[in-house]
Design a protein around this motif. Structure first.
Motif, PDB file in Angstrom:
ATOM      1  N   ASP A 117       0.686  -1.322   0.061  1.00  0.00           N
ATOM      2  CA  ASP A 117       0.019  -0.080   0.143  1.00  0.00           C
ATOM      3  C   ASP A 117       0.689   1.061  -0.109  1.00  0.00           C
ATOM      4  N   VAL A 118       1.983   1.255   0.399  1.00  0.00           N
ATOM      5  CA  VAL A 118       2.923   2.614   0.527  1.00  0.00           C
ATOM      6  C   VAL A 118       3.970   2.349  -0.512  1.00  0.00           C
ATOM      7  N   PHE A 119       4.721   1.366  -0.649  1.00  0.00           N
ATOM      8  CA  PHE A 119       5.670   1.577  -1.522  1.00  0.00           C
ATOM      9  C   PHE A 119       5.332   0.944  -3.082  1.00  0.00           C
ATOM     10  N   GLY A 120       4.572  -0.001  -3.141  1.00  0.00           N
ATOM     11  CA  GLY A 120       4.090  -0.440  -4.399  1.00  0.00           C
ATOM     12  C   GLY A 120       3.464   0.678  -5.275  1.00  0.00           C
ATOM     13  N   PRO A 121       2.434   1.604  -4.712  1.00  0.00           N
ATOM     14  CA  PRO A 121       2.151   2.530  -5.669  1.00  0.00           C
ATOM     15  C   PRO A 121       3.163   3.425  -6.143  1.00  0.00           C
ATOM     16  N   ALA A 122       3.936   3.644  -5.258  1.00  0.00           N
ATOM     17  CA  ALA A 122       4.965   4.747  -5.735  1.00  0.00           C
ATOM     18  C   ALA A 122       5.661   4.205  -6.874  1.00  0.00           C
ATOM     19  N   VAL A 123       6.185   2.976  -6.709  1.00  0.00           N
ATOM     20  CA  VAL A 123       6.911   2.211  -7.869  1.00  0.00           C
ATOM     21  C   VAL A 123       6.181   1.970  -9.186  1.00  0.00           C
ATOM     22  N   LEU A 124       5.003   1.696  -8.770  1.00  0.00           N
ATOM     23  CA  LEU A 124       3.912   1.710  -9.922  1.00  0.00           C
ATOM     24  C   LEU A 124       3.988   2.792 -10.883  1.00  0.00           C
ATOM     25  N   LEU A 125       3.879   3.995  -9.979  1.00  0.00           N
ATOM     26  CA  LEU A 125       3.983   5.429 -10.782  1.00  0.00           C
ATOM     27  C   LEU A 125       5.162   5.469 -11.655  1.00  0.00           C
ATOM     28  N   LEU A 126       6.156   5.194 -11.245  1.00  0.00           N
ATOM     29  CA  LEU A 126       7.405   5.425 -11.996  1.00  0.00           C
ATOM     30  C   LEU A 126       7.734   4.287 -12.841  1.00  0.00           C
ATOM     31  N   ASP A 127       6.824   3.263 -12.901  1.00  0.00           N
ATOM     32  CA  ASP A 127       6.801   2.191 -14.003  1.00  0.00           C
ATOM     33  C   ASP A 127       5.934   2.718 -15.100  1.00  0.00           C
ATOM     34  N   MET A 128       4.921   3.241 -14.655  1.00  0.00           N
ATOM     35  CA  MET A 128       4.031   3.913 -15.874  1.00  0.00           C
ATOM     36  C   MET A 128       4.779   4.966 -16.433  1.00  0.00           C
ATOM     37  N   TYR A 163      18.805  10.263  -8.616  1.00  0.00           N
ATOM     38  CA  TYR A 163      18.787   9.101  -7.906  1.00  0.00           C
ATOM     39  C   TYR A 163      19.299   7.764  -8.625  1.00  0.00           C
ATOM     40  N   GLN A 164      19.567   6.588  -7.831  1.00  0.00           N
ATOM     41  CA  GLN A 164      20.106   5.562  -8.373  1.00  0.00           C
ATOM     42  C   GLN A 164      19.105   4.355  -7.670  1.00  0.00           C
ATOM     43  N   VAL A 165      18.623   3.461  -8.348  1.00  0.00           N
ATOM     44  CA  VAL A 165      17.776   1.992  -7.745  1.00  0.00           C
ATOM     45  C   VAL A 165      18.767   1.256  -7.188  1.00  0.00           C
ATOM     46  N   THR A 166      18.581   1.018  -5.937  1.00  0.00           N
ATOM     47  CA  THR A 166      19.322   0.074  -5.179  1.00  0.00           C
ATOM     48  C   THR A 166      18.999  -1.216  -5.170  1.00  0.00           C
ATOM     49  N   GLY A 167      19.604  -2.313  -4.693  1.00  0.00           N
ATOM     50  CA  GLY A 167      19.265  -3.817  -4.751  1.00  0.00           C
ATOM     51  C   GLY A 167      18.121  -4.063  -4.216  1.00  0.00           C
ATOM     52  N   LYS A 168      17.545  -3.201  -3.106  1.00  0.00           N
ATOM     53  CA  LYS A 168      16.410  -3.577  -2.303  1.00  0.00           C
ATOM     54  C   LYS A 168      15.099  -3.531  -3.219  1.00  0.00           C
ATOM     55  N   ILE A 169      15.112  -3.032  -4.304  1.00  0.00           N
ATOM     56  CA  ILE A 169      14.109  -2.932  -5.192  1.00  0.00           C
ATOM     57  C   ILE A 169      13.488  -4.391  -5.356  1.00  0.00           C
ATOM     58  N   GLU A 170      14.453  -5.290  -5.664  1.00  0.00           N
ATOM     59  CA  GLU A 170      14.121  -6.638  -6.192  1.00  0.00           C
ATOM     60  C   GLU A 170      13.316  -7.279  -4.896  1.00  0.00           C
ATOM     61  N   TYR A 171      13.656  -7.006  -3.762  1.00  0.00           N
ATOM     62  CA  TYR A 171      12.877  -7.455  -2.403  1.00  0.00           C
ATOM     63  C   TYR A 171      11.505  -7.191  -2.597  1.00  0.00           C
ATOM     64  N   LEU A 172      11.239  -5.736  -2.811  1.00  0.00           N
ATOM     65  CA  LEU A 172       9.799  -5.012  -2.937  1.00  0.00           C
ATOM     66  C   LEU A 172       9.034  -5.709  -4.029  1.00  0.00           C
ATOM     67  N   TYR A 173       9.464  -6.051  -5.230  1.00  0.00           N
ATOM     68  CA  TYR A 173       8.947  -6.801  -6.367  1.00  0.00           C
ATOM     69  C   TYR A 173       8.623  -8.041  -5.957  1.00  0.00           C
ATOM     70  N   SER A 174       9.437  -8.824  -5.178  1.00  0.00           N
ATOM     71  CA  SER A 174       9.197 -10.156  -4.741  1.00  0.00           C
ATOM     72  C   SER A 174       8.016 -10.091  -3.789  1.00  0.00           C
ATOM     73  N   VAL A 175       8.161  -9.061  -2.877  1.00  0.00           N
ATOM     74  CA  VAL A 175       6.895  -9.219  -1.787  1.00  0.00           C
ATOM     75  C   VAL A 175       5.710  -8.859  -2.556  1.00  0.00           C
ATOM     76  N   VAL A 176       5.624  -7.850  -3.341  1.00  0.00           N
ATOM     77  CA  VAL A 176       4.224  -7.497  -4.034  1.00  0.00           C
ATOM     78  C   VAL A 176       3.663  -8.629  -4.664  1.00  0.00           C
ATOM     79  N   GLU A 177       4.670  -9.550  -5.349  1.00  0.00           N
ATOM     80  CA  GLU A 177       4.513 -10.660  -6.338  1.00  0.00           C
ATOM     81  C   GLU A 177       3.667 -11.634  -5.102  1.00  0.00           C
ATOM     82  N   TYR A 178       4.335 -11.985  -4.065  1.00  0.00           N
ATOM     83  CA  TYR A 178       3.922 -12.754  -3.081  1.00  0.00           C
ATOM     84  C   TYR A 178       2.501 -12.447  -2.666  1.00  0.00           C
TER      85      TYR A 178
END
Length: 215
Positions: free
Chosen positions: A81-92, A171-186
């Motif tokens: 609910d917090v980080f997912g929408p922010a990354v979704l905006l960047l993806d769009m 800014y530069q994307v860090t390796g933690k972003i992969e963790y967010l993707y896996s959590v949202v997918e889960y």
């Protein structure tokens, strides 16, 4: 230096070449990695990685079953609910193909470029405003640039991006972003199960409380 690595991990940091380059390089050495893993094991944790080849290192519980299911669901919901929408905006924005932006570890995000794309798109501007409830200090009356900065700064504070050029606001994307993707997918795959387990646990806890009250 190993102590520095342990402090980072125990603080909840994700160690990758972008956010913690020195610590990451130390963990690439098998003898250091084994020492860190053994030390964490004595504390009830394990050394985990977002992917086995070049992912970020982080701390994870040895046994997830020791965590209350309600706490797990709260954590998963926060990611969604917090980080997912922010990354979704960047993806769009990325999908508009009008600006070069990547959302993989090491990719660069320029605030000025994001602003230009959103100014030209009423749909993206609306999605930015929709983030108001989950972005700290978001102000619907502020400029697009100011609110975009707040989005990126919240992602930075959470460790998903790093500010590599403060003057140019790059800014530069860090390796933690992969963790967010896996959590949202889960969450997408298991949310119904999670809700049912939480309901069962709440029901069981209520039965215990009722039994105490009847005693």
């Amino acid at each position: 230096m190993i102590a520095q690595v342990l402090r980072c991990l125990l603080s909840g940091a994700f160690i990758c070449p972008i956010a913690y380059q020195t610590e990451y390089n130390l963990l690439l050495l098998p003898e250091n990695r084994d020492l860190v893993a053994e030390t964490m094991k004595t504390l009830g944790y394990r050394l985990a990685r977002t992917n086995p080849d070049d992912g970020a290192y982080y701390m994870a519980p040895l046994d997830l079953t020791d965590l209350p299911i309600t706490r797990v669901k709260e954590e998963l919901s926060r990611f969604r609910d917090v980080f997912g929408p922010a990354v979704l905006l960047l993806d769009m924005i990325r999908q508009t193909n009008s600006v070069e932006i990547g959302l993989s570890p090491g990719d660069v995000i320029r605030l000025a470029s994001l602003e230009e794309v959103i100014i030209e798109s009423a749909s993206l501007e609306s999605q930015l405003r929709d983030l108001a409830p989950v972005i700290r200090n978001f102000n619907p009356r502020a400029s697009i640039r100011d609110n975009l900065r707040r989005v990126l700064e919240q992602l930075r504070a959470a460790g998903y991006v790093a500010l590599v050029n403060s003057q140019a606001e790059i800014y530069q994307v860090t390796g933690k972003i992969e963790y967010l993707y896996s959590v949202v997918e889960y969450i997408a795959e298991h949310e119904v199960i999670m809700v049912e387990r939480v309901d069962d646990q709440v029901h069981d806890e209520q039965q215990v409380l009722d039994g105490i009250g009847d005693a």
